[in-house]
Structure formats: C-alpha cells, structure tokens
Design a protein around this motif. Sequence first.
Motif, PDB file in Angstrom:
ATOM      1  N   GLY A  12      99.160-148.428  -6.885  1.00  0.00           N
ATOM      2  CA  GLY A  12      99.210-149.827  -6.859  1.00  0.00           C
ATOM      3  C   GLY A  12     100.271-150.528  -7.697  1.00  0.00           C
ATOM      4  N   LYS A  13     101.201-148.672  -7.589  1.00  0.00           N
ATOM      5  CA  LYS A  13     102.413-148.586  -8.544  1.00  0.00           C
ATOM      6  C   LYS A  13     103.819-150.408  -8.112  1.00  0.00           C
ATOM      7  CE  LYS A  13     103.765-145.225  -8.085  1.00  0.00           C
ATOM      8  NZ  LYS A  13     102.667-144.351  -7.194  1.00  0.00           N
ATOM      9  N   THR A  14     103.223-150.465  -7.032  1.00  0.00           N
ATOM     10  CA  THR A  14     104.855-151.692  -5.971  1.00  0.00           C
ATOM     11  C   THR A  14     103.922-152.630  -6.371  1.00  0.00           C
ATOM     12  OG1 THR A  14     106.097-149.641  -4.782  1.00  0.00           O
ATOM     13  CG2 THR A  14     105.862-151.873  -4.198  1.00  0.00           C
ATOM     14  N   THR A  15     102.590-152.359  -6.265  1.00  0.00           N
ATOM     15  CA  THR A  15     101.418-154.122  -5.990  1.00  0.00           C
ATOM     16  C   THR A  15     101.567-154.567  -7.402  1.00  0.00           C
ATOM     17  OG1 THR A  15     100.251-153.064  -4.611  1.00  0.00           O
ATOM     18  CG2 THR A  15      99.736-155.153  -5.134  1.00  0.00           C
ATOM     19  N   LEU A  16     102.157-153.885  -8.661  1.00  0.00           N
ATOM     20  CA  LEU A  16     102.251-154.344  -9.930  1.00  0.00           C
ATOM     21  C   LEU A  16     103.085-154.534 -10.133  1.00  0.00           C
ATOM     22  CD1 LEU A  16     100.860-154.925 -12.215  1.00  0.00           C
ATOM     23  CD2 LEU A  16     100.877-152.335 -13.185  1.00  0.00           C
ATOM     24  N   PHE A  17     103.987-154.199  -9.491  1.00  0.00           N
ATOM     25  CA  PHE A  17     105.696-154.234  -9.770  1.00  0.00           C
ATOM     26  C   PHE A  17     105.583-155.612  -9.224  1.00  0.00           C
ATOM     27  CE2 PHE A  17     110.177-154.022  -8.046  1.00  0.00           C
ATOM     28  CZ  PHE A  17     110.589-153.769  -9.590  1.00  0.00           C
ATOM     29  N   ASN A  18     105.209-155.784  -7.843  1.00  0.00           N
ATOM     30  CA  ASN A  18     105.347-157.693  -7.356  1.00  0.00           C
ATOM     31  C   ASN A  18     105.178-158.332  -8.665  1.00  0.00           C
ATOM     32  OD1 ASN A  18     106.912-156.384  -5.004  1.00  0.00           O
ATOM     33  ND2 ASN A  18     104.734-156.092  -4.425  1.00  0.00           N
ATOM     34  N   ALA A  23     109.020-159.514  -6.773  1.00  0.00           N
ATOM     35  CA  ALA A  23     110.038-158.624  -5.712  1.00  0.00           C
ATOM     36  C   ALA A  23     109.782-159.058  -4.230  1.00  0.00           C
ATOM     37  CB  ALA A  23     110.499-157.445  -6.138  1.00  0.00           C
ATOM     38  N   GLY A  24     108.448-159.135  -4.443  1.00  0.00           N
ATOM     39  CA  GLY A  24     108.295-159.169  -2.645  1.00  0.00           C
ATOM     40  C   GLY A  24     108.079-157.590  -1.900  1.00  0.00           C
ATOM     41  N   ILE A  25     107.520-156.705  -2.383  1.00  0.00           N
ATOM     42  CA  ILE A  25     108.554-155.487  -1.683  1.00  0.00           C
ATOM     43  C   ILE A  25     107.160-155.277  -0.906  1.00  0.00           C
ATOM     44  CG2 ILE A  25     108.683-152.806  -2.369  1.00  0.00           C
ATOM     45  CD1 ILE A  25     109.865-153.968  -4.584  1.00  0.00           C
ATOM     46  N   ASP A  34     110.687-142.212  -1.308  1.00  0.00           N
ATOM     47  CA  ASP A  34     111.301-142.814  -1.218  1.00  0.00           C
ATOM     48  C   ASP A  34     112.268-142.182  -2.138  1.00  0.00           C
ATOM     49  OD1 ASP A  34     114.557-144.029  -1.288  1.00  0.00           O
ATOM     50  OD2 ASP A  34     113.446-145.623  -0.305  1.00  0.00           O
ATOM     51  N   THR A  35     113.277-141.642  -2.513  1.00  0.00           N
ATOM     52  CA  THR A  35     113.637-141.348  -4.265  1.00  0.00           C
ATOM     53  C   THR A  35     114.513-142.695  -4.867  1.00  0.00           C
ATOM     54  OG1 THR A  35     115.611-140.138  -2.713  1.00  0.00           O
ATOM     55  CG2 THR A  35     113.310-138.856  -3.895  1.00  0.00           C
ATOM     56  N   ARG A  36     114.544-143.469  -4.208  1.00  0.00           N
ATOM     57  CA  ARG A  36     115.723-144.258  -4.746  1.00  0.00           C
ATOM     58  C   ARG A  36     114.963-145.347  -5.743  1.00  0.00           C
ATOM     59  NH1 ARG A  36     117.989-146.930   0.242  1.00  0.00           N
ATOM     60  NH2 ARG A  36     115.756-146.303   0.803  1.00  0.00           N
ATOM     61  N   PRO A  37     115.284-145.240  -6.688  1.00  0.00           N
ATOM     62  CA  PRO A  37     113.636-146.208  -7.626  1.00  0.00           C
ATOM     63  C   PRO A  37     114.144-148.045  -8.060  1.00  0.00           C
ATOM     64  CG  PRO A  37     115.212-145.954  -9.218  1.00  0.00           C
ATOM     65  CD  PRO A  37     116.300-144.819  -7.786  1.00  0.00           C
ATOM     66  N   VAL A  38     113.790-148.746  -8.048  1.00  0.00           N
ATOM     67  CA  VAL A  38     113.702-150.054  -8.028  1.00  0.00           C
ATOM     68  C   VAL A  38     113.815-150.574  -9.243  1.00  0.00           C
ATOM     69  CG1 VAL A  38     112.998-152.469  -6.422  1.00  0.00           C
ATOM     70  CG2 VAL A  38     112.536-150.380  -5.492  1.00  0.00           C
ATOM     71  N   PHE A  39     114.814-151.112  -9.641  1.00  0.00           N
ATOM     72  CA  PHE A  39     114.785-152.340 -11.205  1.00  0.00           C
ATOM     73  C   PHE A  39     115.166-153.561 -10.973  1.00  0.00           C
ATOM     74  CE2 PHE A  39     117.335-148.193 -10.637  1.00  0.00           C
ATOM     75  CZ  PHE A  39     116.845-147.671 -11.974  1.00  0.00           C
ATOM     76  N   ILE A 243      98.789-164.039  -6.654  1.00  0.00           N
ATOM     77  CA  ILE A 243      98.774-164.778  -8.188  1.00  0.00           C
ATOM     78  C   ILE A 243     100.782-165.379  -8.148  1.00  0.00           C
ATOM     79  CG2 ILE A 243      98.471-165.830  -9.715  1.00  0.00           C
ATOM     80  CD1 ILE A 243      96.271-164.004 -10.605  1.00  0.00           C
ATOM     81  N   SER A 244     101.489-163.878  -7.961  1.00  0.00           N
ATOM     82  CA  SER A 244     102.520-164.355  -8.145  1.00  0.00           C
ATOM     83  C   SER A 244     103.324-165.235  -6.569  1.00  0.00           C
ATOM     84  CB  SER A 244     103.091-162.962  -8.330  1.00  0.00           C
ATOM     85  OG  SER A 244     103.371-162.135  -7.193  1.00  0.00           O
TER      86      SER A 244
END
Length: 372
Positions: A12-18, A23-25, A34-39, A243-244
């Motif tokens: 759930g990493k990306t879900t938390l990041f959103n 960010a809505g990824i 995917d080996t490209r990180p998102v900042f 929520i976000s």
Amino acid sequence: MELSITGLSNSGKTTLFNALTGAGIEVSPVITTDTRPVFKSVNVPDDRIDYLSTLFRPQKTTYTTIKYIDFMGFAKGETKRNRQIAELIKDSDAIVNVVRAFESGTVIHPMESVDYMRDIIVFESELILMDMELVENRLTRIEEGEKKGKKANQKEKDILIKCQKALSENRALRELDFSQQELLDMRHLQFVSIKPQLIVVNTDETTDSAGNLKISERVRNEFIKDRKNIEVITLSARVESEISQLPPDERAGFLKEMNIEKPAFYKVIESSYKLLGVISFITVGEDEVRAWTVKNGSNAQQAAGRIHSDIEKGFIRAEVVSYNDFVMMVGESGGRLPSDYMSVLKSKNRLRLETRDYIVKDGDIINFRHAK
Ligand SMILES: Nc1nc2c(ncn2[C@@H]2O[C@H](COP(=O)(O)OP(=O)(O)OP(=O)(O)O)[C@@H](O)[C@H]2O)c(=O)[nH]1
Ligand SMILES: [Mg+2]
C-alpha cells in the motif's frame, strides 16, 4: 526533510503516497517493477505560520516541506532489487515502512499470507543483511589493501567492526550510539539500517480505532520494545487516500463518520518530526513569514546557520519571542500587529536577547542580529 516510503511489495506504499501528497497515482494489485522513483514535496501545515501570515501580510509565506519518495517494494532475498531501493533510501532522513495488515482476495501478498509482524521482521532483516554485506565487502577490501602494504584507515576500520558486531547480533545500526565524529567518518558508507524508521501498519478499512490501537500496541510490545529510533502508527491507506481526494469542506464530516481523529497527512508528519527529533522556529517580516526546521537541542547559532552561513558566522545575538507570547502581545494590542511591535514586545518583557548558546524551542520567533 526527505522521507522514503518503502516496505514489501503491494503493502500500500503508493496508496499512502497518494494520501500524503494528493498525487493521484494509479494503484493496482499488480506488483510494481518500475525502476523510476516518484518524488513529491508537500508543505508542512502549521497554524502558527497561517496566523502570522494574516498579521504580517508578507510578500511570501514559506512553510517547511517534506519530500516523499515512492518506489517499488522490497522482496525477501532479492538482493539486486533491494540494493536499488537502498540506493534511494540512503539519502533520505528516515524510512516510512508500509506494512500490510489488510486482507484482500485480489491483492496478492509477495509472501502469500497477511502477517504484519512477520513482514516487519523480514524487512528489518533485509536492511541488516544489506548493511552486513556492505561492512564485509569494505573490510575485505581494507584487508586486501593491508596485505599489499597499504595502511588501513584505522578510524574507518574501528567503525566497521563496531557495526559488524551489532549487525551480527541482528541489531540495526539505528540502535547504536555514534559520536558526531564517527558519523562524519562513516558518512560515505551509506548504511540503510541506520535510518530512523516509522512503521505504518496499513489496516483494513473496517478496523476501528480500538483495533488500530491494539495493532500498534502489539508492534510496540513484540518488536519495538527497547529498540531506538523506531516508531509505529496504524492507518488505512485506502481510506486516507480517499480523504485526500475529497474537497476540503467535506473532509471534517468524513473524518468524523470514519472516527478518524487526525488524517494520515498530519499523523505521518508529526511522528516523523518526533522520530527525527526536529522542531520548527519562525522568522517574520513584511517580506517573508517562514518556518524552519532544526534538530531539537540546536543552539541559536546553529539555527542561524539554517538560514545562511553568513548569519551563523557573523552571529551576534538572537532576539527571541515565543509564539505564545507573540500572540498574547497581539491580543493586548487589540488584535492588531503594532507597527513598532518589537518595542512593544520589549516593553512587556516578552523579547529576550539570547546568546549563541541559547537552545532553540519549538515555535520560537527569532530575529538574528549578525555582523555583515
Ligand atoms: N482493501 C485494501 N486494499 C488496499 C489498501 N491499501 C492498498 N490496497 C490495494 O492494494 C493494492 C496495492 O496497493 P499499492 O498502493 O499499489 O501498493 P504498493 O505497496 O505501492 O505496491 P507496489 O508498488 O507494487 O509494491 C492496490 O490494489 C490497492 O488498492 C487497503 O488499506 N485496503
Ligand atoms: Mg507502488
């Protein structure tokens, strides 16, 4: 401040990041390779800055920021992949380890069953293993050099042996005490188990606050115990990301309905500040109202250095007023900012003239006097 959101795959990493960044990824049950990180950077909300900004009406209002990083997940025993993640973590101030506790028939778990205690241990072991590998490679290289007659850097060797001992006892390096000098001498080594860790247990949307509390307690009792520089919080990343996405005026109602006291956004920031031992001080003026972070325990001169090295070097005195005293002064002035507010503060004994050794407190409003 930079925080790496990491953990095992599909936790759930990306879900938390959103949830943290809006960010809505897109998220999916398919494991990311995917080996490209998102900042993404976000402002740290601060009521004090909001208020001071309405008083000063400055040209610019600057909050402190947190940069979050989202990346693919760790996999048990996959050294090459894990190394890639470690490369990213090594520059962060702390690790946010997202651990799955939610059940789902569609989202596969890389270890085939949901068991957050096991995953916390697996993740810790991977960090320790990576650092062990680093230590051993380095020591081997030093020994080879010695055989060829090259003189070893004794300081580095001592540090490596100290680390090796802890790691072989299955202890993360964040649990050790290092002197300021040792930290400097080992900076190039770039360990990962040395990073403070915030464990975020990602629970089912149906888990209530009592259930969440129970999980945190269990992690504390069974894993954290007397470990240092590690904390735990629980939340449902899915609910938090919903929520976000809500318009701000609908959030409060939704939070109440879900019985959530504070959204993840605040919880993660608060816990990370605590974990990293940082506080904020404030500078004010017509040009800018701004929050700055410093390590708790920093003195006035070090705080000056956060703004500019020239101010640190030329430090003379710090004029300090606590945020609460400032608010009081405004109250006593009829709710308005007097144009000569510095002299008003002085006349009310609320402005302190501090030397370089003064230990900065959270919420101090500071004006640095310095030689140019
Ligand atoms: N039921 C439920 N599903 C969740 C929750 N959090 C995440 N998911 C789902 O789990 C899947 C993986 O979520 P991600 O946020 O992509 O997980 P990740 O850790 O970023 O995954 P990788 O990047 O592939 O390692 C998605 O289908 C999410 O919708 C949750 O709290 N409850
Ligand atoms: Mg992801």
